[in-house]
Design an enzyme around this catalytic site. Structure first.
Site, PDB file in Angstrom:
ATOM      1  N   ILE A  15      45.477  -2.719  85.380  1.00 36.61           N
ATOM      2  CA  ILE A  15      46.725  -2.536  86.144  1.00 36.61           C
ATOM      3  C   ILE A  15      46.655  -1.278  87.007  1.00 36.61           C
ATOM      4  O   ILE A  15      47.200  -1.247  88.114  1.00 36.61           O
ATOM      5  CB  ILE A  15      47.960  -2.537  85.216  1.00 36.61           C
ATOM      6  CG1 ILE A  15      49.212  -2.859  86.022  1.00 36.61           C
ATOM      7  CG2 ILE A  15      48.120  -1.245  84.449  1.00 36.61           C
ATOM      8  CD1 ILE A  15      49.235  -4.226  86.633  1.00 36.61           C
ATOM      9  N   SER A  37      40.395   9.020  82.607  1.00 36.27           N
ATOM     10  CA  SER A  37      39.995   7.867  81.796  1.00 36.27           C
ATOM     11  C   SER A  37      38.829   8.290  80.928  1.00 36.27           C
ATOM     12  O   SER A  37      38.034   9.147  81.329  1.00 36.27           O
ATOM     13  CB  SER A  37      39.580   6.703  82.721  1.00 36.27           C
ATOM     14  OG  SER A  37      40.115   5.484  82.286  1.00 36.27           O
ATOM     15  N   ARG A  38      38.713   7.697  79.747  1.00 36.69           N
ATOM     16  CA  ARG A  38      37.631   8.096  78.849  1.00 36.69           C
ATOM     17  C   ARG A  38      36.284   7.624  79.383  1.00 36.69           C
ATOM     18  O   ARG A  38      35.249   8.202  79.107  1.00 36.69           O
ATOM     19  CB  ARG A  38      37.879   7.531  77.451  1.00 36.69           C
ATOM     20  CG  ARG A  38      39.148   8.060  76.803  1.00 36.69           C
ATOM     21  CD  ARG A  38      39.510   7.249  75.593  1.00 36.69           C
ATOM     22  NE  ARG A  38      39.519   5.836  75.909  1.00 36.69           N
ATOM     23  CZ  ARG A  38      39.632   4.854  75.034  1.00 36.69           C
ATOM     24  NH1 ARG A  38      39.738   5.142  73.764  1.00 36.69           N
ATOM     25  NH2 ARG A  38      39.618   3.599  75.425  1.00 36.69           N
ATOM     26  N   LYS A  92      54.881  -0.493  81.311  1.00 33.75           N
ATOM     27  CA  LYS A  92      55.600  -1.262  80.297  1.00 33.75           C
ATOM     28  C   LYS A  92      54.611  -1.772  79.269  1.00 33.75           C
ATOM     29  O   LYS A  92      53.449  -2.014  79.631  1.00 33.75           O
ATOM     30  CB  LYS A  92      56.399  -2.422  80.904  1.00 33.75           C
ATOM     31  CG  LYS A  92      55.635  -3.347  81.857  1.00 33.75           C
ATOM     32  CD  LYS A  92      54.538  -4.244  81.398  1.00 33.75           C
ATOM     33  CE  LYS A  92      54.678  -5.076  80.182  1.00 33.75           C
ATOM     34  NZ  LYS A  92      53.500  -6.018  80.027  1.00 33.75           N
ATOM     35  N   ASP A 170      53.472  -9.002  75.119  1.00 30.65           N
ATOM     36  CA  ASP A 170      53.069  -8.132  76.231  1.00 30.65           C
ATOM     37  C   ASP A 170      53.559  -8.730  77.551  1.00 30.65           C
ATOM     38  O   ASP A 170      54.259  -8.051  78.311  1.00 30.65           O
ATOM     39  CB  ASP A 170      51.550  -7.900  76.235  1.00 30.65           C
ATOM     40  CG  ASP A 170      51.124  -7.097  77.454  1.00 30.65           C
ATOM     41  OD1 ASP A 170      51.249  -5.857  77.419  1.00 30.65           O
ATOM     42  OD2 ASP A 170      50.709  -7.707  78.459  1.00 30.65           O
TER      43      ASP A 170
HETATM   44  P1  NAP Z   1      43.299  -2.437  80.325  1.00 28.04           P
HETATM   45  O1  NAP Z   1      42.641  -3.157  81.458  1.00 28.04           O
HETATM   46  O2  NAP Z   1      42.749  -2.588  78.968  1.00 28.04           O
HETATM   47  O3  NAP Z   1      43.340  -0.904  80.760  1.00 28.04           O
HETATM   48  C1  NAP Z   1      43.865   0.116  79.944  1.00 28.04           C
HETATM   49  C2  NAP Z   1      42.975   1.342  80.067  1.00 28.04           C
HETATM   50  O4  NAP Z   1      43.484   2.341  79.179  1.00 28.04           O
HETATM   51  C3  NAP Z   1      41.542   1.077  79.643  1.00 28.04           C
HETATM   52  O5  NAP Z   1      40.748   0.771  80.760  1.00 28.04           O
HETATM   53  C4  NAP Z   1      41.104   2.355  78.952  1.00 28.04           C
HETATM   54  O6  NAP Z   1      40.351   3.156  79.851  1.00 28.04           O
HETATM   55  C5  NAP Z   1      42.397   3.076  78.603  1.00 28.04           C
HETATM   56  N1  NAP Z   1      42.560   3.093  77.150  1.00 28.04           N
HETATM   57  C6  NAP Z   1      42.391   2.060  76.284  1.00 28.04           C
HETATM   58  N2  NAP Z   1      42.592   2.454  75.022  1.00 28.04           N
HETATM   59  C7  NAP Z   1      42.891   3.760  75.085  1.00 28.04           C
HETATM   60  C8  NAP Z   1      43.164   4.742  74.106  1.00 28.04           C
HETATM   61  N3  NAP Z   1      43.189   4.444  72.803  1.00 28.04           N
HETATM   62  N4  NAP Z   1      43.422   5.990  74.512  1.00 28.04           N
HETATM   63  C9  NAP Z   1      43.390   6.322  75.817  1.00 28.04           C
HETATM   64  N5  NAP Z   1      43.100   5.428  76.802  1.00 28.04           N
HETATM   65  C10 NAP Z   1      42.867   4.171  76.433  1.00 28.04           C
HETATM   66  O7  NAP Z   1      44.845  -2.838  80.223  1.00 28.04           O
HETATM   67  P2  NAP Z   1      45.860  -3.191  81.421  1.00 28.04           P
HETATM   68  O8  NAP Z   1      45.908  -4.654  81.625  1.00 28.04           O
HETATM   69  O9  NAP Z   1      45.592  -2.324  82.572  1.00 28.04           O
HETATM   70  O10 NAP Z   1      47.232  -2.826  80.703  1.00 28.04           O
HETATM   71  C11 NAP Z   1      47.610  -1.485  80.484  1.00 28.04           C
HETATM   72  C12 NAP Z   1      49.121  -1.430  80.401  1.00 28.04           C
HETATM   73  O11 NAP Z   1      49.672  -1.951  81.620  1.00 28.04           O
HETATM   74  C13 NAP Z   1      49.695  -2.296  79.259  1.00 28.04           C
HETATM   75  O12 NAP Z   1      50.797  -1.640  78.681  1.00 28.04           O
HETATM   76  C14 NAP Z   1      50.163  -3.561  79.966  1.00 28.04           C
HETATM   77  O13 NAP Z   1      51.258  -4.181  79.334  1.00 28.04           O
HETATM   78  C15 NAP Z   1      50.579  -2.998  81.329  1.00 28.04           C
HETATM   79  N6  NAP Z   1      50.536  -4.011  82.391  1.00 28.04           N
HETATM   80  C16 NAP Z   1      49.450  -4.827  82.551  1.00 28.04           C
HETATM   81  C17 NAP Z   1      49.477  -5.824  83.525  1.00 28.04           C
HETATM   82  C18 NAP Z   1      48.318  -6.749  83.757  1.00 28.04           C
HETATM   83  O14 NAP Z   1      48.481  -7.750  84.492  1.00 28.04           O
HETATM   84  N7  NAP Z   1      47.139  -6.504  83.220  1.00 28.04           N
HETATM   85  C19 NAP Z   1      50.594  -5.980  84.334  1.00 28.04           C
HETATM   86  C20 NAP Z   1      51.651  -5.095  84.186  1.00 28.04           C
HETATM   87  C21 NAP Z   1      51.615  -4.121  83.211  1.00 28.04           C
HETATM   88  P3  NAP Z   1      39.263   4.200  79.244  1.00 28.04           P
HETATM   89  O15 NAP Z   1      38.547   3.473  78.151  1.00 28.04           O
HETATM   90  O16 NAP Z   1      38.416   4.544  80.410  1.00 28.04           O
HETATM   91  O17 NAP Z   1      40.071   5.357  78.736  1.00 28.04           O
END
Ligand code: NAP
Length: 313
Positions: A15, A37-38, A92, A170
Site C-alpha cells: 500500500i 523499512s526493515r 487502516k 482486513d
Molecule cells: P505489506 O505489503 O505486507 O506491507 C507492509 C510492510 O510493513 C512490509 O513490507 C514490511 O516492510 C513492514 N512490516 C511488516 N511487518 C512488520 C513489523 N513487524 N514491524 C515493522 N514493519 C513491518 O502490507 P500492505 O498490503 O501494504 O498493508 C499494510 C497496511 O495497509 C495494512 O494495515 C492494510 O490493511 C492496509 N491497506 C492495505 C491495502 C492493500 O490493498 N494491500 C489497501 C488499503 C490499506 P519491511 O519488512 O521492509 O519492514
C-alpha cells in the site's frame, strides 16, 4: 508550521508503494522527507532508514509519519513517533486493539500533535452522495457482500492470518467504515460466525448479523476465497427504493437510476486522505473514529468459531 509537511513513510510494502507514494507526490502540501523499512533500499534521492529509532537519531527534519506496517507492530511505532512530536497518519485498521488506539489518541492530545485514523474507503466517490441521500430515508434492510480473492489482493501476506491480522476483516473493515458513515443510525452485532482455517489464527470467512437502532437488519458476508468476479457491495433497501454502492463505494446507483460513477479503485481515495491529513495537521486537531474497529471487535467477542480446512497460498 510554514512550508510543506515533511513526512516519513514507514513500512514500504504494497500500500505504501501503490498508493501512498503517488498520493504524496501529487500533494503540494506534503513532501516525502524519508522512508523507513526493515528491508529494501528506499527511494532514489530520499533518506532511508531501517527503523524509526534510526530516523529519529539521524537529524533529518520530520513533521509527520504515515504508518503502513501491518496493524500488530503499529502501536509501538506510533507511540514512539508521538513522543518525537511528530503528527501520525495510521493506515487502516488504526491498531490491533481498541485500547491501544484510544491510548494513542490520548498521547497525541497530551503532546499536541495530530493523530489520523485513516479510512480510505470513506473517500470513494459514491460514499458522500449515498450518505446525503440516506440521511432522510427510512432504512428497511442492509446487505453487505465483501468477497475477494486473498491470493490476488494479499499475495503471501502471512501477517493477515496471524493473531491481530484481522483475516477477512482486513478488507471487511473497509465495508464497515463505509456503512458506519452512510447509514443514519448506529448498528450493533447480534450474531457472528467466523471460519478459521485449522493452520491459521484469523478468519478466512465470516457472516455477521447486525441490527440497527430502529430494528432494521444489517447482514454482512465476508469471504477471502472468491474466485472470478469480486464483490465489494452494500445494498440498502429504503422506503424510497434501493440504494446500491458497488465496487467498494466507487459506484452508486439509487432507486434504479441516478448513477454516480467515480474512480472504482483506490486511486481516488488516497489523495483525499492526504488532503484530510494536511488539513487536520494545519488545524491542530485529530480525527480518530474507532467505530468500524469496535464493530470488528464486537464480532470477535460474540463469535461462534468454526475450524475449517487449512489454507495455503
Ligand atoms: P505489506 O505489503 O505486507 O506491507 C507492509 C510492510 O510493513 C512490509 O513490507 C514490511 O516492510 C513492514 N512490516 C511488516 N511487518 C512488520 C513489523 N513487524 N514491524 C515493522 N514493519 C513491518 O502490507 P500492505 O498490503 O501494504 O498493508 C499494510 C497496511 O495497509 C495494512 O494495515 C492494510 O490493511 C492496509 N491497506 C492495505 C491495502 C492493500 O490493498 N494491500 C489497501 C488499503 C490499506 P519491511 O519488512 O521492509 O519492514
Amino acid at each position: 508550521m510554514s512550508g510543506p509537511i515533511r513526512l516519513a513513510l514507514v513500512g514500504m510494502g504494497k500500500i505504501a508503494r501503490d498508493q501512498h507514494l503517488p498520493a504524496i507526490a501529487s500533494n503540494p502540501d506534503i513532501v516525502l522527507a524519508a522512508t523507513v523499512s526493515r528491508h529494501g533500499e528506499g527511494e532514489a534521492g530520499v533518506p532511508f532508514f531501517h527503523s524509526i529509532e534510526e530516523l529519529a537519531a539521524s537529524g533529518v527534519e520530520i513533521d509527520a509519519v504515515a504508518l503502513c506496517t501491518p496493524p500488530q507492530p503499529r502501536r509501538a511505532i506510533a507511540h514512539f513517533a508521538i513522543q518525537q512530536g511528530w503528527h501520525v497518519f495510521l493506515e487502516k485498521p488504526p491498531g490491533a486493539t481498541l485500547a491501544e488506539v484510544e491510548a494513542l489518541r490520548d498521547a497525541a492530545d497530551a503532546k499536541g500533535v495530530s493523530l489520523f485514523a485513516s479510512w480510505h474507503s470513506r473517500y470513494a466517490a459514491g460514499v458522500e452522495p449515498a450518505r446525503a441521500w440516506l440521511a432522510t430515508r427510512d432504512i428497511r434492510a442492509v446487505t453487505i457482500t465483501w468477497r475477494e480473492d486473498v491470493r490476488v489482493w494479499h499475495p503471501g501476506q502471512d501477517w493477515i492470518f496471524e493473531a491481530g491480522g484481522f483475516g477477512v476483516f482486513d478488507p471487511g473493515i473497509n465495508a464497515l467504515s463505509i456503512a458506519t458513515r452512510v447509514l443514519p443510525r448506529p448498528f450493533f452485532v447480534e450474531t457472528a460466525e467466523l471460519d478459521v482455517p485449522a493452520n491459521r489464527a484469523a478468519p478466512i470467512a465470516a457472516r455477521i448479523a447486525f441490527r440497527d437502532a430502529a430494528g432494521a437488519p444489517v447482514t454482512m458476508d465476508l469471504d477471502f476465497r472468491q474466485e472470478g468476479p469480486q464483490s465489494w457491495d452494500i445494498v440498502v433497501e429504503t422506503d424510497a427504493g434501493t440504494l446500491t454502492l458497488a465496487k467498494g463505494g466507487g459506484e452508486l446507483s439509487i432507486a434504479g437510476g441516478g448513477e454516480h460513477a467515480g474512480d472504482t479503485d483506490l486511486h481516488g481515495e488516497y489523495p483525499g486522505l492526504y488532503r484530510r491529513f494536511a488539513d487536520i495537521v494545519r488545524a491542530g486537531s485529530s480525527d480518530v473514529d474507532i467505530t468500524p474497529l469496535r464493530l470488528v471487535a464486537d464480532s470477535f467477542l460474540t463469535a461462534r468459531i468454526n475450524a475449517i480446512e487449512p489454507f495455503d497460498w
